[in-house]
Design a protein around this motif. Structure first.
Motif, PDB file in Angstrom:
ATOM      1  N   LEU A  36     -28.241  16.617  35.759  1.00  0.00           N
ATOM      2  CA  LEU A  36     -27.193  17.494  36.248  1.00  0.00           C
ATOM      3  C   LEU A  36     -27.639  18.958  36.227  1.00  0.00           C
ATOM      4  O   LEU A  36     -28.381  19.370  35.340  1.00  0.00           O
ATOM      5  N   PRO A  37     -27.134  19.771  37.185  1.00  0.00           N
ATOM      6  CA  PRO A  37     -26.330  19.340  38.328  1.00  0.00           C
ATOM      7  C   PRO A  37     -27.174  18.577  39.343  1.00  0.00           C
ATOM      8  O   PRO A  37     -28.403  18.677  39.326  1.00  0.00           O
ATOM      9  N   VAL A  38     -26.519  17.832  40.227  1.00  0.00           N
ATOM     10  CA  VAL A  38     -27.219  17.067  41.258  1.00  0.00           C
ATOM     11  C   VAL A  38     -27.763  18.065  42.277  1.00  0.00           C
ATOM     12  O   VAL A  38     -27.003  18.662  43.047  1.00  0.00           O
ATOM     13  N   SER A  39     -29.061  18.274  42.256  1.00  0.00           N
ATOM     14  CA  SER A  39     -29.608  19.383  43.033  1.00  0.00           C
ATOM     15  C   SER A  39     -30.836  18.968  43.827  1.00  0.00           C
ATOM     16  O   SER A  39     -31.416  17.898  43.617  1.00  0.00           O
ATOM     17  N   SER A  40     -31.207  19.840  44.748  1.00  0.00           N
ATOM     18  CA  SER A  40     -32.424  19.670  45.546  1.00  0.00           C
ATOM     19  C   SER A  40     -33.146  21.001  45.585  1.00  0.00           C
ATOM     20  O   SER A  40     -32.522  22.058  45.518  1.00  0.00           O
ATOM     21  N   GLU A  41     -34.459  20.955  45.687  1.00  0.00           N
ATOM     22  CA  GLU A  41     -35.275  22.165  45.673  1.00  0.00           C
ATOM     23  C   GLU A  41     -36.166  22.212  46.913  1.00  0.00           C
ATOM     24  O   GLU A  41     -36.624  21.170  47.400  1.00  0.00           O
ATOM     25  N   GLU A  42     -36.424  23.426  47.394  1.00  0.00           N
ATOM     26  CA  GLU A  42     -37.396  23.664  48.460  1.00  0.00           C
ATOM     27  C   GLU A  42     -37.164  22.779  49.688  1.00  0.00           C
ATOM     28  O   GLU A  42     -38.102  22.220  50.260  1.00  0.00           O
ATOM     29  N   LEU A  51     -25.113  19.527  44.891  1.00  0.00           N
ATOM     30  CA  LEU A  51     -24.030  18.657  45.348  1.00  0.00           C
ATOM     31  C   LEU A  51     -23.058  18.449  44.197  1.00  0.00           C
ATOM     32  O   LEU A  51     -23.429  17.910  43.146  1.00  0.00           O
ATOM     33  N   ASP A  52     -21.832  18.912  44.372  1.00  0.00           N
ATOM     34  CA  ASP A  52     -20.841  18.834  43.300  1.00  0.00           C
ATOM     35  C   ASP A  52     -20.553  17.376  42.954  1.00  0.00           C
ATOM     36  O   ASP A  52     -20.386  16.537  43.858  1.00  0.00           O
ATOM     37  N   ASP A  53     -20.488  17.064  41.675  1.00  0.00           N
ATOM     38  CA  ASP A  53     -20.164  15.686  41.280  1.00  0.00           C
ATOM     39  C   ASP A  53     -18.663  15.421  41.357  1.00  0.00           C
ATOM     40  O   ASP A  53     -18.215  14.285  41.200  1.00  0.00           O
ATOM     41  N   PRO A  86     -19.861  26.483  41.155  1.00  0.00           N
ATOM     42  CA  PRO A  86     -18.801  26.642  40.149  1.00  0.00           C
ATOM     43  C   PRO A  86     -19.359  26.676  38.729  1.00  0.00           C
ATOM     44  O   PRO A  86     -20.430  26.155  38.441  1.00  0.00           O
ATOM     45  N   ARG A  87     -18.586  27.282  37.829  1.00  0.00           N
ATOM     46  CA  ARG A  87     -19.016  27.378  36.428  1.00  0.00           C
ATOM     47  C   ARG A  87     -19.252  25.995  35.835  1.00  0.00           C
ATOM     48  O   ARG A  87     -20.167  25.803  35.028  1.00  0.00           O
ATOM     49  N   ARG A  88     -18.418  25.045  36.208  1.00  0.00           N
ATOM     50  CA  ARG A  88     -18.581  23.704  35.634  1.00  0.00           C
ATOM     51  C   ARG A  88     -19.951  23.131  35.935  1.00  0.00           C
ATOM     52  O   ARG A  88     -20.583  22.513  35.075  1.00  0.00           O
ATOM     53  N   GLN A  89     -20.427  23.322  37.160  1.00  0.00           N
ATOM     54  CA  GLN A  89     -21.751  22.812  37.508  1.00  0.00           C
ATOM     55  C   GLN A  89     -22.834  23.508  36.692  1.00  0.00           C
ATOM     56  O   GLN A  89     -23.796  22.887  36.266  1.00  0.00           O
ATOM     57  N   ARG A  90     -22.646  24.792  36.446  1.00  0.00           N
ATOM     58  CA  ARG A  90     -23.632  25.510  35.633  1.00  0.00           C
ATOM     59  C   ARG A  90     -23.585  25.035  34.180  1.00  0.00           C
ATOM     60  O   ARG A  90     -24.633  24.949  33.516  1.00  0.00           O
ATOM     61  N   ARG A  91     -22.379  24.722  33.676  1.00  0.00           N
ATOM     62  CA  ARG A  91     -22.268  24.229  32.301  1.00  0.00           C
ATOM     63  C   ARG A  91     -22.924  22.868  32.125  1.00  0.00           C
ATOM     64  O   ARG A  91     -23.372  22.511  31.038  1.00  0.00           O
ATOM     65  N   LEU A  92     -22.978  22.080  33.224  1.00  0.00           N
ATOM     66  CA  LEU A  92     -23.563  20.741  33.141  1.00  0.00           C
ATOM     67  C   LEU A  92     -25.090  20.756  33.117  1.00  0.00           C
ATOM     68  O   LEU A  92     -25.714  19.711  32.891  1.00  0.00           O
TER      69      LEU A  92
END
Length: 333
Positions: A40-46, A264-266, A20-26
């Protein structure tokens, strides 16, 4: 078949990001929630991911879901879907850990959906999965996942093994009892771009919690007769509800994503779980169907230490694995 894969690759590659746009804005902002710091956003890589779906009894799945607003996805002919997803999270805000999800595909609303319709109307029917058991490697993952998002996380002995022919994962509880062993034959290379949103429904504190993760990956997928996998359940308490589901031996599909990115959406939602009477609600709570109490996360720290690796020598696990000699277990950090 190559033509079908090429068309699927082109169609999936044209889909926009589900984030969502909100997650990108964060992006670039920071938070500290329940003492845990997040970028933010709460993310994971690889992250490496294996998935396998198996047919189950629709009636048994219906009986396993809490409250009256979750309904098992129906394939028709009295069959529902069990989804096994194991993720080796290699780079996150809370360190590296494995997560082992055992869940029933479901919809959320006042009434069940007709067979197969949820596949076409995922957002309208609020399609997701009800997470029955969710062991993870570390204490901090329990603290965040359960304390913030309401997920039924608990620490366990886990591994994730990528071989030349198979990908497998085992879950033993901290007392050494087998929870589950899942193994998939690596699908033929399809290189499908997978951009999707997945909703998790979880029971905790007498409420139903809904959280959403967004996945961006390129993966190999096998469907129907081309999918090969096996699932072994043990006697750990967490998998007890699964033993009555009548799990089929032949998978519906398998997938292997060697390097997925997740957000992961907050934002999450929660509703009261209800029963016909208070006595019924109390009974469901006592049986664990409405999730554990708040006290289960009080006092948890932010430890990132893993328990010992699970025991792969037990019959039915190690003995039947086709190419274990070529595989190396993941060492806990």
């Amino acid at each position: 078949m190559n033509a079908v894969v090429s068309v699927a690759r082109a169609v999936l590659g044209a889909l926009p990001s589900p984030v969502p746009r909100r997650q990108r804005r964060l992006t670039g902002r920071a938070a500290r929630v329940d003492t845990i710091p997040y970028a933010l956003p709460v993310s994971s890589e690889e992250s490496a991911v294996l998935m396998a779906a198996f047919p189950i009894s629709l009636a048994a799945a219906r009986a396993a879901l809490p409250g009256d607003e979750l309904h098992p996805v129906s394939l028709g002919f009295g069959k529902g879907v069990l989804v096994v997803t194991v993720v080796d999270y290699r780079a996150t805000d809370i360190g590296r850990y494995i997560e082992y999800s055992l869940a029933i595909a479901c919809t959320h609303g006042p009434r069940p959906a007709p067979p197969l319709l949820p596949m076409a109307l995922q957002r309208t029917l609020r399609v997701g999965q009800y997470v029955v058991d969710l062991p993870v490697s570390t204490e901090v993952s329990v603290k965040g996942g359960k304390g913030i998002w309401g997920m039924p996380k608990h620490r366990a002995r886990l591994d994730f093994v990528e071989g030349e022919r198979t990908v497998s994962a085992q879950y033993d509880d901290e007392d050494g009892r087998l929870g589950a062993y899942v193994e998939i034959e690596r699908p033929s290379p399809t290189g499908l771009p997978l951009r999707m949103a997945a909703a998790n429904y979880c029971a905790w504190r007498g409420m139903l919690w809904r959280s959403t993760i967004y996945i961006d990956a390129v993966g190999d997928v096998a469907v129907g007769p081309g999918a090969r996998a096996r699932l072994v359940l043990g006697d750990a308490p967490g998998v007890a509800p699964l033993r009555d589901l009548g799990i089929g031996r032949r998978p519906l599909f398998t997938a292997y994503l060697p390097a997925a990115r997740g957000v992961l959406d907050d934002h999450y939602e929660a509703w009261f779980l209800t029963a016909p009477t208070l006595a019924d609600a109390d009974a469901a709570t006592a049986a664990g169907r409405f999730g554990g109490p708040l006290e289960s996360v009080v006092g948890l720290g932010r430890g990132e230490q893993w328990p010992p690796a699970p025991d792969r020598s037990r019959p039915g696990v190690e003995a039947e694995a086709p190419d274990r000699a070529q595989q190396e277990a993941v060492d806990a950090p």
